[in-house]
Scaffold this motif. Structure first.
Motif, PDB file in Angstrom:
ATOM      1  N   LEU A 120     -31.840  10.571  30.949  1.00 50.67           N
ATOM      2  CA  LEU A 120     -31.026  11.423  31.817  1.00 50.67           C
ATOM      3  C   LEU A 120     -30.824  12.800  31.192  1.00 50.67           C
ATOM      4  O   LEU A 120     -30.831  13.818  31.891  1.00 50.67           O
ATOM      5  CB  LEU A 120     -29.671  10.763  32.092  1.00 50.67           C
ATOM      6  CG  LEU A 120     -29.703   9.503  32.960  1.00 50.67           C
ATOM      7  CD1 LEU A 120     -28.305   8.911  33.093  1.00 50.67           C
ATOM      8  CD2 LEU A 120     -30.273   9.812  34.337  1.00 50.67           C
ATOM      9  N   ALA A 121     -30.641  12.830  29.880  1.00 49.58           N
ATOM     10  CA  ALA A 121     -30.497  14.111  29.187  1.00 49.58           C
ATOM     11  C   ALA A 121     -31.762  14.949  29.352  1.00 49.58           C
ATOM     12  O   ALA A 121     -31.688  16.167  29.575  1.00 49.58           O
ATOM     13  CB  ALA A 121     -30.204  13.880  27.706  1.00 49.58           C
TER      14      ALA A 121
ATOM     15  N   ALA B 236     -29.223  20.038  21.412  1.00 52.32           N
ATOM     16  CA  ALA B 236     -28.579  18.804  21.879  1.00 52.32           C
ATOM     17  C   ALA B 236     -29.545  17.625  21.786  1.00 52.32           C
ATOM     18  O   ALA B 236     -29.162  16.521  21.359  1.00 52.32           O
ATOM     19  CB  ALA B 236     -28.101  18.988  23.321  1.00 52.32           C
ATOM     20  N   LEU B 237     -30.805  17.845  22.173  1.00 47.30           N
ATOM     21  CA  LEU B 237     -31.803  16.767  22.100  1.00 47.30           C
ATOM     22  C   LEU B 237     -32.076  16.382  20.651  1.00 47.30           C
ATOM     23  O   LEU B 237     -32.262  15.198  20.339  1.00 47.30           O
ATOM     24  CB  LEU B 237     -33.104  17.214  22.776  1.00 47.30           C
ATOM     25  CG  LEU B 237     -33.024  17.560  24.266  1.00 47.30           C
ATOM     26  CD1 LEU B 237     -34.387  18.048  24.769  1.00 47.30           C
ATOM     27  CD2 LEU B 237     -32.560  16.360  25.077  1.00 47.30           C
TER      28      LEU B 237
ATOM     29  N   PHE C 147     -22.422  22.923  25.279  1.00 45.04           N
ATOM     30  CA  PHE C 147     -23.458  22.474  26.201  1.00 45.04           C
ATOM     31  C   PHE C 147     -23.960  21.087  25.804  1.00 45.04           C
ATOM     32  O   PHE C 147     -24.206  20.236  26.667  1.00 45.04           O
ATOM     33  CB  PHE C 147     -24.619  23.467  26.207  1.00 45.04           C
ATOM     34  CG  PHE C 147     -25.656  23.207  27.264  1.00 45.04           C
ATOM     35  CD1 PHE C 147     -25.508  23.710  28.539  1.00 45.04           C
ATOM     36  CD2 PHE C 147     -26.777  22.439  26.978  1.00 45.04           C
ATOM     37  CE1 PHE C 147     -26.456  23.459  29.519  1.00 45.04           C
ATOM     38  CE2 PHE C 147     -27.731  22.188  27.949  1.00 45.04           C
ATOM     39  CZ  PHE C 147     -27.572  22.707  29.226  1.00 45.04           C
ATOM     40  N   ALA C 148     -24.111  20.865  24.502  1.00 45.52           N
ATOM     41  CA  ALA C 148     -24.552  19.554  24.015  1.00 45.52           C
ATOM     42  C   ALA C 148     -23.560  18.478  24.431  1.00 45.52           C
ATOM     43  O   ALA C 148     -23.952  17.384  24.875  1.00 45.52           O
ATOM     44  CB  ALA C 148     -24.700  19.584  22.495  1.00 45.52           C
ATOM     45  N   ALA C 149     -22.282  18.790  24.289  1.00 45.34           N
ATOM     46  CA  ALA C 149     -21.251  17.823  24.698  1.00 45.34           C
ATOM     47  C   ALA C 149     -21.333  17.552  26.198  1.00 45.34           C
ATOM     48  O   ALA C 149     -21.152  16.414  26.652  1.00 45.34           O
ATOM     49  CB  ALA C 149     -19.869  18.357  24.324  1.00 45.34           C
ATOM     50  N   GLY C 150     -21.634  18.605  26.972  1.00 45.96           N
ATOM     51  CA  GLY C 150     -21.766  18.435  28.414  1.00 45.96           C
ATOM     52  C   GLY C 150     -22.951  17.561  28.784  1.00 45.96           C
ATOM     53  O   GLY C 150     -22.856  16.715  29.677  1.00 45.96           O
TER      54      GLY C 150
ATOM     55  N   ASN D 299     -24.310  10.223  29.859  1.00 45.44           N
ATOM     56  CA  ASN D 299     -23.665   8.999  29.360  1.00 45.44           C
ATOM     57  C   ASN D 299     -24.401   8.432  28.149  1.00 45.44           C
ATOM     58  O   ASN D 299     -24.471   7.223  27.953  1.00 45.44           O
ATOM     59  CB  ASN D 299     -23.568   7.949  30.475  1.00 45.44           C
ATOM     60  CG  ASN D 299     -22.529   6.879  30.175  1.00 45.44           C
ATOM     61  OD1 ASN D 299     -21.573   7.116  29.425  1.00 45.44           O
ATOM     62  ND2 ASN D 299     -22.722   5.687  30.734  1.00 45.44           N
ATOM     63  N   GLY D 300     -24.998   9.347  27.360  1.00 50.78           N
ATOM     64  CA  GLY D 300     -25.680   8.923  26.146  1.00 50.78           C
ATOM     65  C   GLY D 300     -27.097   8.428  26.347  1.00 50.78           C
ATOM     66  O   GLY D 300     -27.735   7.967  25.399  1.00 50.78           O
TER      67      GLY D 300
END
Length: 651
Positions: free
Chosen positions: A460-461, A492-493, A446-449, A455-456
């Motif tokens: 947006l994340a 992920a954050l 999920f983090a990779a998604g 886009n880094g």
């Protein structure tokens, strides 16, 4: 009139609050429910004082007894809650089976531990499958279908992962024989961190709230709110906000708070001149904030404490400033709406006197101070809850009308179990989802998604994470929503974008909560609309406008976690709070469409931008925001009053 109001309130709870959809009559089985409920509460009080059992045993008694009660109380279909006069035979079988498959962990504790090395037997596999199915069915009855669907998809994903064509989601896959014992017998599934925290802390805090509600503290909170704010512009709405904030210190249920407080405050707001939609939205938005209001925050706050490895005092302090800003934003919004509609306060002679209230009923606040004090001086939440329970029990005996006889004590002990049933079911099912995430490595995927989609870019994340939290929150209760997003999105954050862990977890926690007032599925707003006799969707939209702070503040404390007391200094915090409150003035006035006068569209845009700049705790942006806010104030104050009422339209 009062009886009709209570009937309406109960009907609304049954309609919008799944946990209130239990059988009204169960005949002789009521004694069994009472016995199991009282026993479960006494068990938690005993282990809270003398020490908990090993986590697997504590969790088994906690979950097993709760499941047994669920199948006795909750029918398979909502329509049967009033038509069934007793517990049907199949639910008796499910109740007994659910208790056995969970108590099996205690009866064969040593052999199950050995099986982790030697392998699980076919009987163990069968028991684990039955246990998981019964947890899902109990959750469906007490919480709803959406969370069961999510958990079922998670289990299916664990089994068929190798057949998924998308490389980022594929994994080797696990057989049912392997996945079910892992989810049932080990600490990464049903009996993982969520159920352990529920068995150790959450149950006791819920019971504390049950005892406190037995006292007339709800009426006391309403009286205090009207004494403090009733005489000011829009006093009825402001009193509703203050009353809900106070109610939130002892209860964390959005729908429950909306109905209990709203049955009193919403009719008064309508009588004062507010529209039904605004009255319902004010109560719904304020009541939803109860889950972020210390000390009795939502159950997810205790799980957050364990996930982060910090004290509950840290969680309470971190939530304090954002909670204050949340309620301040709603309070300011009601002020501007009242000014726009020319709704004044109530006559002073019709309001209670604050000094008299505190002298007569101030003792009711003692349990809250006990809870806060014991936590802040270093006691565990478990011990603090026990002290709070004892003080709440003592407080109930101060006045004759709230003193409990033996029958009422038994009833309160039973109610402690009843209130906990939906939470226990939800965290058990959330444990299944978290277990699948752990076993399959879905969190890393999920983090990779998120990184690929954003886009880094952090903003947006955060946006994608917010959408995920709100969408999940439309079907999942707050606690389960937090467990899922804290397991998948928060890491992920933290790991990929270097967000402060406390800020990341607070972010997903907040957006899981505001789902209760975010259309199209906004149960707290629907309950408020039901009391106000207003349009449910419009009520939800208005609630979002009033609670706009909840959608802004989390972004701010991600970029500058000073608002959750990370790397904070007293002066910096004071400045951040001051500018944020001014920012709430700008944002709320823009959303309502009134500042000094009714605002033109360009003025609303400037006010909104100025508010955002002030909320961001940076000196330059706050300074620009303040200049813009003062400029609009000056322009509107110079505008003739005749211009505002007859020639302008507020949207």
């Amino acid at each position: 009139m009062r009886d009709e109001q209570e009937v309406d309130a109960q009907a609304l709870l049954e309609k919008y609050d799944k946990e209130n959809q239990f059988r009204v009559q169960i005949g002789k089985w009521a004694w069994v429910v009472t016995f199991l409920g009282v026993t479960l509460t006494l068990f938690h009080l005993y282990t809270g004082y003398f020490g908990t059992l090993p986590t697997q045993k504590q969790g088994a008694i906690h979950l097993g007894t709760a499941l047994g009660i669920v199948f006795l109380l909750y029918p398979a279909k909502k329509e049967w809650m009033r038509t069934q006069k007793t517990v049907p035979w199949y639910d008796l079988i499910l109740s007994a089976t659910a208790m056995y498959v969970t108590y099996h962990k205690i009866l064969f504790f040593d052999s199950i531990l050995q099986s982790r090395i030697s392998g699980y037997s076919p009987i163990d596999v069968a028991i684990s499958i039955i246990g998981i199915l019964l947890v899902l069915e109990a959750t469906r009855r007490t919480v709803g279908v959406p969370i069961v669907i999510v958990a079922s998809i998670a289990i299916l994903y664990a089994v068929v992962g190798k057949y998924i064509p998308t490389q980022i989601l594929s994994h080797p896959g696990f057989s049912i024989d392997r996945i079910s014992p892992n989810l049932w017998f080990q600490e990464s599934g049903v009996f993982g961190t969520p159920i352990q925290i529920s068995a150790k802390f959450i149950y006791l805090f819920l019971f504390f709230g049950v005892i406190l509600v037995h006292t007339p503290i709800g009426k006391f909170f309403n009286d205090i709110a009207f004494a403090l704010t009733g005489r000011f512009t829009g006093g009825t709405a402001k009193a509703a906000v203050v009353a809900s904030a106070l109610q939130g210190t002892v209860s964390g249920s959005s729908v429950g708070n909306t109905v209990s407080s709203g049955s009193f405050t919403i009719p008064m707001m309508k009588k004062a001149g507010f529209t039904p939609e605004f009255a319902g939205a004010t109560e719904a938005a304020a009541s939803t904030g109860g889950q972020i209001m210390p000390p009795m925050m939502g159950a997810a706050a205790f799980i957050m404490m364990e996930y982060l490895g910090v004290s509950y005092a840290t969680i309470m302090l971190a939530a304090l400033v954002p909670a204050m800003l949340y309620f301040t934003g709603i309070f300011i919004g009601t002020h501007f709406e009242a000014k726009r509609l020319k709704i004044f306060g109530l006559p002073k002679d019709k309001l209670p006197i604050f000094k008299d209230l505190m002298f007569r009923n101030g003792y009711m606040l003692i349990p809250l101070f006990v809870i806060i004090g014991t936590i802040m001086i270093g006691f565990t939440p478990q011990r603090a809850a026990l002290f709070g329970i004892l003080s709440a029990f003592a407080v109930s005996y101060v006045r004759k009308e709230s003193r409990m006889n033996f029958r009422e004590v038994v009833n309160v002990l039973e109610q402690g179990a009843r209130v906990a049933l939906p939470v226990i079911s939800a965290v058990a099912t959330a444990g299944i989802i978290a277990g699948v995430v752990s076993i399959t490595g879905l969190g890393a995927k999920f983090a990779a998604g998120i990184i690929a989609l954003s886009n880094g870019h952090l903003i947006l994340a955060l946006f994608f994470t917010m959408i995920a939290c709100i969408v999940l929150g439309m079907g999942l209760p707050t606690t389960a929503n937090y467990v899922v997003t804290a397991t998948i999105a928060a890491p992920a954050l933290i790991n990929e974008f270097m967000v402060a862990p406390l800020a990341a977890h607070m972010f997903v926690f907040y957006f899981g909560i505001v789902a209760d007032i975010t259309p199209p599925v906004c149960l707290a707003a629907y309950a408020g609309a039901g009391i106000a006799k207003g349009n449910p969707f419009k009520t939800g939209v208005t609630a979002v406008k009033l609670a706009i702070a909840a959608f802004i503040i989390p972004y701010v404390f991600i970029y500058n976690p000073i608002l959750v007391l990370v790397d904070v200094t007293p002066m910096a915090l004071l400045l951040a709070i001051s500018t944020a409150i001014l920012g709430m003035v700008g944002v709320s006035s823009a959303v309502i469409g009134y500042f000094v006068r009714n605002s033109r569209m360009w003025e609303r845009i400037v006010l909104f931008g100025a508010g955002l700049m002030l909320i961001v705790p940076e000196l330059l942006t706050s300074g620009i925001g303040l200049v813009l806010l003062v400029a609009i104030w000056y322009i509107q104050s110079k505008r003739p009053r005749e211009d505002k009422d007859h020639n302008m339209v507020v949207v």
